[in-house]
Design a protein around this motif. Sequence first.
Motif, PDB file in Angstrom:
ATOM      1  N   TRP A 390       0.838  -1.202   0.000  1.00 45.93           N
ATOM      2  CA  TRP A 390       0.000   0.000   0.000  1.00 45.93           C
ATOM      3  C   TRP A 390       0.877   1.258   0.000  1.00 45.93           C
ATOM      4  CZ3 TRP A 390      -5.002   1.170  -0.709  1.00 45.93           C
ATOM      5  CH2 TRP A 390      -5.448   2.425  -0.303  1.00 45.93           C
ATOM      6  N   ARG A 391       1.928   1.274   0.831  1.00 46.72           N
ATOM      7  CA  ARG A 391       2.811   2.442   0.909  1.00 46.72           C
ATOM      8  C   ARG A 391       3.547   2.662  -0.412  1.00 46.72           C
ATOM      9  NH1 ARG A 391       3.844   0.300   6.111  1.00 46.72           N
ATOM     10  NH2 ARG A 391       5.755  -0.688   5.361  1.00 46.72           N
ATOM     11  N   ILE A 392       3.999   1.584  -1.035  1.00 46.40           N
ATOM     12  CA  ILE A 392       4.719   1.708  -2.309  1.00 46.40           C
ATOM     13  C   ILE A 392       3.792   2.260  -3.392  1.00 46.40           C
ATOM     14  CG2 ILE A 392       5.829   0.396  -4.163  1.00 46.40           C
ATOM     15  CD1 ILE A 392       6.898  -1.487  -1.941  1.00 46.40           C
ATOM     16  N   ALA A 393       2.553   1.786  -3.412  1.00 46.03           N
ATOM     17  CA  ALA A 393       1.587   2.276  -4.392  1.00 46.03           C
ATOM     18  C   ALA A 393       1.362   3.773  -4.236  1.00 46.03           C
ATOM     19  CB  ALA A 393       0.274   1.512  -4.261  1.00 46.03           C
ATOM     20  N   GLN A 394       1.257   4.227  -2.980  1.00 37.72           N
ATOM     21  CA  GLN A 394       1.066   5.653  -2.731  1.00 37.72           C
ATOM     22  C   GLN A 394       2.310   6.448  -3.101  1.00 37.72           C
ATOM     23  OE1 GLN A 394      -2.131   6.540  -1.706  1.00 37.72           O
ATOM     24  NE2 GLN A 394      -2.382   4.344  -2.023  1.00 37.72           N
ATOM     25  N   GLU A 395       3.469   5.911  -2.784  1.00 35.91           N
ATOM     26  CA  GLU A 395       4.726   6.620  -3.029  1.00 35.91           C
ATOM     27  C   GLU A 395       4.985   6.852  -4.510  1.00 35.91           C
ATOM     28  OE1 GLU A 395       9.558   5.950  -2.388  1.00 35.91           O
ATOM     29  OE2 GLU A 395       8.114   4.627  -1.387  1.00 35.91           O
ATOM     30  N   LEU A 400      -1.760  -1.186  -7.271  1.00 34.50           N
ATOM     31  CA  LEU A 400      -1.360  -2.103  -6.207  1.00 34.50           C
ATOM     32  C   LEU A 400      -0.622  -3.310  -6.781  1.00 34.50           C
ATOM     33  CD1 LEU A 400      -4.690  -1.789  -4.266  1.00 34.50           C
ATOM     34  CD2 LEU A 400      -2.449  -1.222  -3.292  1.00 34.50           C
ATOM     35  N   ARG A 401      -0.984  -3.741  -7.982  1.00 32.79           N
ATOM     36  CA  ARG A 401      -0.281  -4.874  -8.600  1.00 32.79           C
ATOM     37  C   ARG A 401       1.171  -4.505  -8.895  1.00 32.79           C
ATOM     38  NH1 ARG A 401      -2.736  -8.949 -10.725  1.00 32.79           N
ATOM     39  NH2 ARG A 401      -4.552  -7.783 -11.460  1.00 32.79           N
ATOM     40  N   TYR A 405       4.764  -6.042  -7.334  1.00 30.04           N
ATOM     41  CA  TYR A 405       5.901  -6.517  -8.128  1.00 30.04           C
ATOM     42  C   TYR A 405       7.167  -5.713  -7.819  1.00 30.04           C
ATOM     43  CZ  TYR A 405       3.424  -9.947 -10.932  1.00 30.04           C
ATOM     44  OH  TYR A 405       2.739 -11.081 -11.336  1.00 30.04           O
ATOM     45  N   ILE A 406       7.019  -4.442  -7.529  1.00 26.37           N
ATOM     46  CA  ILE A 406       8.182  -3.633  -7.147  1.00 26.37           C
ATOM     47  C   ILE A 406       8.825  -4.195  -5.882  1.00 26.37           C
ATOM     48  CG2 ILE A 406       8.877  -1.378  -6.239  1.00 26.37           C
ATOM     49  CD1 ILE A 406       6.785  -0.133  -8.125  1.00 26.37           C
ATOM     50  N   GLN A 407       7.995  -4.481  -4.883  1.00 27.10           N
ATOM     51  CA  GLN A 407       8.507  -5.039  -3.628  1.00 27.10           C
ATOM     52  C   GLN A 407       9.203  -6.378  -3.876  1.00 27.10           C
ATOM     53  OE1 GLN A 407       9.317  -4.131  -0.766  1.00 27.10           O
ATOM     54  NE2 GLN A 407       8.031  -4.917   0.907  1.00 27.10           N
ATOM     55  N   ALA A 408       8.559  -7.250  -4.656  1.00 27.51           N
ATOM     56  CA  ALA A 408       9.146  -8.560  -4.939  1.00 27.51           C
ATOM     57  C   ALA A 408      10.426  -8.431  -5.759  1.00 27.51           C
ATOM     58  CB  ALA A 408       8.126  -9.427  -5.677  1.00 27.51           C
TER      59      ALA A 408
END
Length: 429
Positions: A390-395, A400-401, A405-408
């Motif tokens: 959720w934080r990455i999507a906002q940043e 969200l998908r 994938y960014i996190q992974a």
Amino acid sequence: MSGSLFADASKRLEKALKYVAISEDAGERLKYPKNSLSVSIPVRMDDGSLRIFQGYRVRYDDTRGPGKGGVRYHPKVSLDEVQSLAFWMTFKCALLNLPFGGAKGGITLNPKALTKAELERLSRGYIEAIADFIGPDIDILAPDVYTNEMIMGWMMDQYSIIQRKISPGVVTGKPVTMGGSVGRNTATGTGAFYLLQAMLPKFEQYPSNTTLAVQGFGNAGMVVAELLYQAGYKVLAISDSQGGIYNEQGLNIPEIIQHKREHRSLAGMYCDETVCNLGDNLQISNEDLLALPVDVLIPAALENQITAANAKQVQARYIFEVANGPTTSEADAILAARGIPVFPDILVNAGGVTVSYFEWVQNRSGLYWSVAEVNERLQTRLVAEAESVWRIAQEFGVSLRTAAYIQALNRLGEALDAKGTRDYYASKA
């Protein structure tokens, strides 16, 4: 990259690569599976005839640990499908920070057309064919579509016979009496429920004001529907491969589950049959269910259910993917343009592989946990990773998908780069 499903799945990787600082080497390696195996499985049928079944196992990446992934029995199983599923498993395991790579397997057949004895011979034959390709430290199997703990038990037993030693860690999702973990059989649905409960309040959606529809009433869909019902959410519609039912006042999920277990489908759940006491439920198709005006749509069946052809008809406000790959990349773009958030499969359905990891750990240590311990660990890990996504999507202002994938990718990239990159070998230091 060949094969339409795999090509479509790979588009998610290309989009996320723009937001990560991994090496060019790592990005290139993640575009291709590490190993693919196709096998023929001869089975002596009950009538004495011999049938040959086609089986597959793909280990997409094992940089972070042994391959991990289920085995599905379905008429549409193909190498392209199994490769795509192994691709998703790679990113799912990295997203949940599990010490596994991604793998998947399957056999092309209609399991409902085989007797139990024929299914056992098929399952043991599959292990005979792939035994050198799997192992507790190489590639670990689990249940998937139309496979269950009994089938996993046969597979573990056959592998142990071949190895001449008890090897519980080669398979997860097996019976508890054979080293399985409590809570594994319901883990995918339970994990999805924990994630829904954690994420829906961000949109001011609570049990008292939230309606849902669940497409797919197998193990995962059934569990998440029941947990949502028990928590006070209103489940308006459910469906299985034979069709679905809808009630604008809400369905009585426990009664429906009882009927499903007794009759093996939802087809008989209408007043012209024998269960009128279940209420005035309307018969609907799977396609109808996807277009219902509900707050939350939960696709929990198979791949490619929401496509460019029907994405504009979706009226749900939020989508939580319990199935693997239920939304195509073209549908993703349409849903994003319409402002419908999609919580991705590699996050929402990760409860299964997470508790499979717990089972593998328990098998290796010989120490077994209670169902309360399993569920607490599952909820803690899954919700923490969901908050990160959720934080990455906002940043980054991405879906969200893509955030998942960014996190992974960041975790996979670090592991791949640790083995050396072009920049490392080209430097003079």
